[in-house]
Design a protein around this motif. Structure first.
Motif, PDB file in Angstrom:
ATOM      1  N   ILE A  21      80.629  33.261  54.327  1.00  0.00           N
ATOM      2  CA  ILE A  21      79.721  34.169  53.615  1.00  0.00           C
ATOM      3  C   ILE A  21      78.322  34.094  54.223  1.00  0.00           C
ATOM      4  O   ILE A  21      77.684  35.120  54.472  1.00  0.00           O
ATOM      5  N   GLY A  22      77.844  32.875  54.471  1.00  0.00           N
ATOM      6  CA  GLY A  22      76.511  32.694  55.040  1.00  0.00           C
ATOM      7  C   GLY A  22      76.382  33.305  56.424  1.00  0.00           C
ATOM      8  O   GLY A  22      75.369  33.934  56.747  1.00  0.00           O
ATOM      9  N   ALA A  23      77.404  33.137  57.258  1.00  0.00           N
ATOM     10  CA  ALA A  23      77.362  33.691  58.613  1.00  0.00           C
ATOM     11  C   ALA A  23      77.337  35.216  58.583  1.00  0.00           C
ATOM     12  O   ALA A  23      76.607  35.846  59.365  1.00  0.00           O
ATOM     13  N   LEU A  24      78.094  35.810  57.685  1.00  0.00           N
ATOM     14  CA  LEU A  24      78.061  37.266  57.549  1.00  0.00           C
ATOM     15  C   LEU A  24      76.688  37.730  57.074  1.00  0.00           C
ATOM     16  O   LEU A  24      76.157  38.738  57.553  1.00  0.00           O
ATOM     17  N   GLY A  25      76.109  36.976  56.160  1.00  0.00           N
ATOM     18  CA  GLY A  25      74.759  37.293  55.692  1.00  0.00           C
ATOM     19  C   GLY A  25      73.733  37.181  56.799  1.00  0.00           C
ATOM     20  O   GLY A  25      72.825  38.019  56.917  1.00  0.00           O
ATOM     21  N   TYR A  27      74.291  37.509  60.053  1.00  0.00           N
ATOM     22  CA  TYR A  27      74.513  38.604  60.995  1.00  0.00           C
ATOM     23  C   TYR A  27      73.881  39.891  60.482  1.00  0.00           C
ATOM     24  O   TYR A  27      73.142  40.567  61.203  1.00  0.00           O
ATOM     25  N   GLY A  28      74.155  40.229  59.234  1.00  0.00           N
ATOM     26  CA  GLY A  28      73.606  41.454  58.656  1.00  0.00           C
ATOM     27  C   GLY A  28      72.097  41.417  58.563  1.00  0.00           C
ATOM     28  O   GLY A  28      71.410  42.399  58.891  1.00  0.00           O
ATOM     29  N   THR A  29      71.550  40.293  58.133  1.00  0.00           N
ATOM     30  CA  THR A  29      70.106  40.143  58.014  1.00  0.00           C
ATOM     31  C   THR A  29      69.437  40.247  59.375  1.00  0.00           C
ATOM     32  O   THR A  29      68.392  40.901  59.520  1.00  0.00           O
ATOM     33  N   THR A  30      70.018  39.635  60.375  1.00  0.00           N
ATOM     34  CA  THR A  30      69.475  39.716  61.736  1.00  0.00           C
ATOM     35  C   THR A  30      69.413  41.156  62.206  1.00  0.00           C
ATOM     36  O   THR A  30      68.397  41.602  62.756  1.00  0.00           O
ATOM     37  N   ARG A  31      70.486  41.895  61.999  1.00  0.00           N
ATOM     38  CA  ARG A  31      70.520  43.296  62.446  1.00  0.00           C
ATOM     39  C   ARG A  31      69.442  44.127  61.743  1.00  0.00           C
ATOM     40  O   ARG A  31      68.760  44.932  62.370  1.00  0.00           O
ATOM     41  N   PHE A  80      74.259  30.413  56.908  1.00  0.00           N
ATOM     42  CA  PHE A  80      73.196  31.412  56.998  1.00  0.00           C
ATOM     43  C   PHE A  80      72.115  30.990  57.987  1.00  0.00           C
ATOM     44  O   PHE A  80      71.673  31.781  58.814  1.00  0.00           O
ATOM     45  N   THR A  81      71.684  29.741  57.916  1.00  0.00           N
ATOM     46  CA  THR A  81      70.635  29.254  58.817  1.00  0.00           C
ATOM     47  C   THR A  81      71.238  28.874  60.163  1.00  0.00           C
ATOM     48  O   THR A  81      72.435  28.688  60.287  1.00  0.00           O
ATOM     49  N   THR A  82      70.370  28.730  61.154  1.00  0.00           N
ATOM     50  CA  THR A  82      70.907  28.471  62.485  1.00  0.00           C
ATOM     51  C   THR A  82      69.919  27.705  63.367  1.00  0.00           C
ATOM     52  O   THR A  82      68.931  28.260  63.823  1.00  0.00           O
TER      53      THR A  82
END
Length: 128
Positions: A21-25, A27-31, A80-82
């Protein structure tokens, strides 16, 4: 659900579900952020990591039970964080000889992240 073998497997599944869920968030937030700001400076990663620092600080202050902490903290916020993208972008700025931008990104990321984590912790402790 303690640290028994079955509990450990369950917690790993909870963390993995949250991380997806965090990774999808992320990705979308980055875009979305890159559409608004362009891709010349790593604003998206900075914003994502700042939000994650604040929320993880708040989560720590709330002191929730283990399954919820694993889902929200380790899973969703961990996905979500990276740190790896931050590190890569920092190295790329330096490699392109944008040393001022690299230093600014480093200071804003680390300093801002620490301040936001502390602020989140304070909020979590005071608004339970």
């Amino acid at each position: 659900m303690g640290l028994s073998r079955g509990g450990g497997i369950m917690m790993a599944a909870v963390a993995g579900f949250g991380a997806a869920i965090g990774a999808l968030g992320r990705y979308g937030t980055t875009r979305v952020i890159q559409r608004w700001t362009g891709n010349h400076w790593p604003v998206a990663t900075l914003a994502i990591n700042w939000v994650g620092c604040f929320l993880l600080g708040g989560l720590s202050g709330w002191q929730l039970d283990q399954p919820l902490t694993v889902l929200l903290g380790t899973g969703i916020l961990g996905g979500f964080t990276t740190f790896s993208t931050f590190s890569h972008e920092l190295v790329m700025l330096a490699d392109q000889r944008h040393f001022g931008a690299a230093l600014g990104y480093l200071v804003l990321s680390v300093g801002g992240g620490l301040l936001l984590a502390a602020s989140g912790l304070w909020c979590g402790l005071h608004f339970r």
